[in-house]
Structures are given as C-alpha cells and as structure tokens.
Scaffold this active site. Structure first.
Site, mmCIF file in Angstrom:
data_model
loop_
_atom_site.group_PDB
_atom_site.id
_atom_site.type_symbol
_atom_site.label_atom_id
_atom_site.label_comp_id
_atom_site.label_asym_id
_atom_site.label_seq_id
_atom_site.Cartn_x
_atom_site.Cartn_y
_atom_site.Cartn_z
ATOM 1 N N HIS A 166 -7.393 -5.811 0.623
ATOM 2 C CA HIS A 166 -6.320 -5.035 0.775
ATOM 3 C C HIS A 166 -5.266 -5.584 1.584
ATOM 4 O O HIS A 166 -5.584 -5.231 2.823
ATOM 5 C CB HIS A 166 -6.575 -3.705 0.828
ATOM 6 C CG HIS A 166 -5.647 -2.629 0.869
ATOM 7 N ND1 HIS A 166 -4.878 -2.318 -0.302
ATOM 8 C CD2 HIS A 166 -4.960 -1.908 1.731
ATOM 9 C CE1 HIS A 166 -3.994 -1.194 -0.104
ATOM 10 N NE2 HIS A 166 -4.158 -1.058 1.123
ATOM 11 N N SER A 210 0.829 -1.345 0.040
ATOM 12 C CA SER A 210 0.056 -0.001 0.256
ATOM 13 C C SER A 210 0.956 1.332 -0.004
ATOM 14 O O SER A 210 1.477 1.411 -0.980
ATOM 15 C CB SER A 210 -0.987 -0.117 1.373
ATOM 16 O OG SER A 210 -2.144 0.630 1.011
ATOM 17 N N LYS A 228 4.138 2.222 -2.534
ATOM 18 C CA LYS A 228 4.253 3.332 -3.392
ATOM 19 C C LYS A 228 5.856 3.540 -2.842
ATOM 20 O O LYS A 228 6.749 4.086 -3.742
ATOM 21 C CB LYS A 228 3.425 4.542 -2.884
ATOM 22 C CG LYS A 228 1.943 4.211 -2.926
ATOM 23 C CD LYS A 228 1.156 5.220 -2.563
ATOM 24 C CE LYS A 228 -0.283 5.156 -1.822
ATOM 25 N NZ LYS A 228 -1.061 4.403 -2.451
ATOM 26 N N TRP A 284 -10.189 0.042 -4.650
ATOM 27 C CA TRP A 284 -9.787 1.219 -4.520
ATOM 28 C C TRP A 284 -8.276 1.547 -5.107
ATOM 29 O O TRP A 284 -7.716 2.672 -5.391
ATOM 30 C CB TRP A 284 -9.682 1.619 -2.831
ATOM 31 C CG TRP A 284 -9.615 2.976 -2.491
ATOM 32 C CD1 TRP A 284 -8.581 3.071 -1.545
ATOM 33 C CD2 TRP A 284 -10.019 4.209 -2.532
ATOM 34 N NE1 TRP A 284 -8.473 4.554 -1.287
ATOM 35 C CE2 TRP A 284 -9.545 5.145 -1.824
ATOM 36 C CE3 TRP A 284 -11.149 4.361 -3.502
ATOM 37 C CZ2 TRP A 284 -9.752 6.284 -1.846
ATOM 38 C CZ3 TRP A 284 -11.482 5.700 -3.352
ATOM 39 C CH2 TRP A 284 -10.962 6.831 -2.716
HETATM 40 C C1 GTR Z 1 -5.654 3.860 1.649
HETATM 41 C C2 GTR Z 1 -5.103 4.753 0.670
HETATM 42 C C3 GTR Z 1 -4.134 4.288 -0.240
HETATM 43 C C4 GTR Z 1 -3.169 3.217 0.484
HETATM 44 C C5 GTR Z 1 -3.641 2.646 1.889
HETATM 45 C C6 GTR Z 1 -2.597 2.382 2.834
HETATM 46 O O1 GTR Z 1 -6.478 4.074 2.521
HETATM 47 O O2 GTR Z 1 -6.195 5.533 0.135
HETATM 48 O O3 GTR Z 1 -3.515 5.143 -0.992
HETATM 49 O O4 GTR Z 1 -1.872 3.772 0.574
HETATM 50 O O5 GTR Z 1 -4.608 3.436 2.486
HETATM 51 O O6 GTR Z 1 -1.537 2.725 3.133
HETATM 52 O O7 GTR Z 1 -3.108 1.454 3.713
#
Ligand code: GTR
Length: 389
Positions: free
Chosen positions: A366, A224, A228, A315
């Site tokens: 996620h 996540s 990045k 997402w």
């Molecule tokens: C989400 C966010 C993402 C992602 C994530 C995380 O809510 O919108 O960009 O990076 O969190 O890091 O858990």
C-alpha cells in the site's frame, strides 16, 4: 426517511449480477428507465447518482466557491531543480461564519516547456516531508522533479490545511468555518473526505487564474484516503480532466458489495469523521446501499480516470477496484468510447491503458510509488500528447 427507504428498495429491484454480485445498475434510473444516450445520462442519471452519494456516503458541502476566495502568490522563484523549474507558493484564503481558513499551495512548473502546461495536483495526507517545498527531501510519493522533467506542472496541498484528519465532532477546519453556527449537524452533512475534495476544487479555482497552467488538462490524484478524495472531487467537479485513485480501497474504487478487505463498518468505526452520519446505516449491510463504487467511477465519464491497486494491499481489495472499472465502462461506451477495454484482471505491473479508464496492479504494498506515477504520466501523455520539458 420514507424517500430514503423507497430509493433503497428501488435500487434492489434494479440490481443485476456481476461476478455473482448484485450491483445497482449504473445505466438504469431509480424509476427503472434505461439510459440510452449521453444526453439521458447527463440529464436523468448522473445527477441522481451524485445525489445518492451526497445523501448516503460523502455528505453535502454547505458551500461551493466562497465569495471572498483570495489567491496570494507569496513567492516566485525560477531557480529550482537546477534552473529547470519555477516554484510558486500560493495562499488560498477564505472566510465563513466560523472564521478564516488558508490552503497553502506548492506549485512547480517546468521553465522551458511551452505554456500553458498540463498539471498533476496531488492531495497529500501523509507527513509534510513527502511534499517538501525546498526539495531537500525527495520522496517518491510526490516526485516533483520527475513530473517537471516530463513537462507537467507539479502541484500539491496538504489536507490538514483544509480539515485536520481527526475526529473532533467537526469543530476544526472548514467544518468549523462554514457549518451554520449553532445548528445541529444533519445526517448528510459533509465529512472530511468531502471537505478535502472541496479544498482541491479551491485549488482548481486558483489554477484557472494561472496563465502557465492549462486548466483543461489537470489531473487530480490521491493515495488511499487521498484517492477516495480524488474520486469524490472528480465526481463533483468536472473541471478536472483526469482523476487518479491510487490504492483507494473501501469507499474509494473498491466495490462495497464484495465485502472483501476493509468493510463499511470498519471504516466508519476507525474513521468516524471521513463520511456522513447516514453512511453508518450501511454498516454490515452493504447490499442496502443505493450505490456502489463503480457508479462513482462512472461519474468521471467521458473524462479520463485511472485506478491502481497493489498486490499486497488486500485491505483495499484490488479485485474489487478492478471490477468497479469494468462495471463503470458501459457509461464510457455510451459516449462511443472504450472504458477499461478488458474484463480479466491483468498480471501485476502490466498497465491496461487502452481506453479512457486506466488500471494497473503494482507488485508490492500500500503506497504511491514512482512506478505508479510513471503509469499515470504515460496515460496522460497518451491522451494529451507527449509533454516536453
Ligand atoms: C487505512 C484505511 C483505508 C485507507 C488508508 C490510508 O488504514 O483503512 O481506508 O484510506 O488507511 O489512507 O492510508
């Protein structure tokens, strides 16, 4: 300002279509020169793309390796994991005009494996119990036992040691330490993602001094926001031979121009400290970006890169993550390598591991799971030779 506007126009001119998307051309320079060789890529195009990401997206780190960077091994114990692993705890410390900082590195190494061993470095942004150094808590987010049993070193640090994950006008963490005191922040000053990526590079500085780790076979991995970070780290720091993005989504592996799931405006609003100020210019205007995320993945070439999505993680736009891999592939082909090697999205849970770009979409939500880790280690085994404990 004029140069920025000019670059944006030039990019629009050189755009091409991919699945109905007008993407900036990865193999065409800002002045429309077509890149035909790895040498031209390295000389003319790669630096240009890196610069565009610094200027418009992640921001510029004011410091590389600090002059006074120090590594202190505070503990070495060889009786972990039933005698199969050695744990070292290392303090990586440094100072700048605004004070001192310290990154705590946790490092497990398989005792029996022939040295030096390849390694996986996890950038951890979740709770510290996910990376419990005592191994009383064992989370799949960092399956250190499994990593070690496959012959790899398992390393991790927590992002908050580098820069706490909150918006405080860039006073704390390495921003406070290294930003010129009293100076106004520029539009391209580094955000937290760039700061964390900088931290991972300092861990690599340490790895280069650790005789038990093969510094030519080190993977950097994040989930996540960590994904990045891993991508930006791997783009800037070519010492990482393998870069892994797990569910990184918006401003990670997903193409911004698809405008699916999280958008640039969402991420800048919800996480105003992650990117540089200039990135706000693209809120609701993704098509004006002089880059898109396939170009970030292409910066890993000819090294290994792996992108993973999850079926329920809309997402993060799984399709946009997949297409970015497809669109990064021509740069690998320039090197005579296969990039991703497919153009159609695979079925869930069937990894594509035929070229130098790996991809899978896992069933579920996620998260960073054991399934994901096994796929990454399989890919590493394939390219680096099977490691044995
Ligand atoms: C989400 C966010 C993402 C992602 C994530 C995380 O809510 O919108 O960009 O990076 O969190 O890091 O858990």
């Amino acid at each position: 300002m004029f140069i920025r506007a000019l670059l944006i126009v030039l990019v629009a001119v050189s755009a091409r279509c991919a699945e109905g998307l007008a993407l900036p051309e990865v193999l065409k320079t800002a002045d429309s020169k077509v890149i035909k060789s790895p040498e031209q890529w390295r000389q003319d195009r790669r630096p240009q793309i890196l610069e565009l990401f610094k200027e418009h997206v992640y921001g510029r780190a004011p410091v590389g390796r600090p002059d006074d960077l120090r590594f202190e091994v505070t503990e070495t114990r060889s009786d972990f994991m039933g005698g199969r692993a050695t744990r070292k705890l290392v303090d990586i410390s440094f100072s700048g005009p605004g004070g001192e900082g310290r990154i705590g590195l946790i490092r497990f190494i398989p005792n029996k494996a022939p040295k030096p061993v390849p390694a996986f470095l996890l950038i951890c942004h979740r709770g510290r119990d996910n990376i419990d150094p005592s191994r009383q808590v064992k989370e799949p987010f960092w399956p250190a036992e499994e990593i070690v049993s496959r012959g790899y070193a398992a390393l991790t640090f927590h992002v908050s040691d580098v820069d706490p994950d909150n918006y405080d006008e860039f006073k704390d963490g390495v921003h406070g330490i290294f930003d010129p005191p009293g100076a106004e922040r520029s539009g391209d000053a580094w955000g937290s993602i760039a700061a964390w990526a900088w931290g991972a590079s300092r861990v690599m500085d340490y790895i280069e001094t650790d005789a038990d780790i093969d510094d030519e076979r080190v993977a950097v991995i994040g989930h996540s926001r960590g994904g990045k970070t891993a991508l930006w780290c791997g783009a800037r720091d070519e010492r990482f031979a393998f870069v892994i993005s797990n569910d990184s989504g918006c401003t990670g592996a997903a193409l911004a121009r698809r405008k699916q799931g999280e958008r640039v405006a969402d991420i800048n609003k919800n996480f105003p400290h992650w990117f540089c100020e200039n990135y706000n210019e693209f809120n609701g205007k993704e098509e004006n970006l002089p880059v898109d995320q396939h170009m970030l993945i292409a910066l890993m070439a000819p090294r290994l890169v792996y992108v993973a999505s999850a079926t329920e993680d809309t997402w993060a736009d799984p399709k946009g993550e997949f297409l970015a891999c497809v669109e990064a592939s021509p740069v690998y082909e320039l090197y005579g390598m296969k990039g991703l090697g497919v153009k159609t999205m695979p079925e869930p849970d069937t990894p594509v591991q035929i070229g130098h770009i790996g991809y899978h979409i896992r069933s579920g939500s996620h998260n960073l799971t054991l399934f994901d880790w096994r796929c990454y280690m399989d890919f590493a085994d394939k390219h680096w030779g099977k490691s044995n404990e």
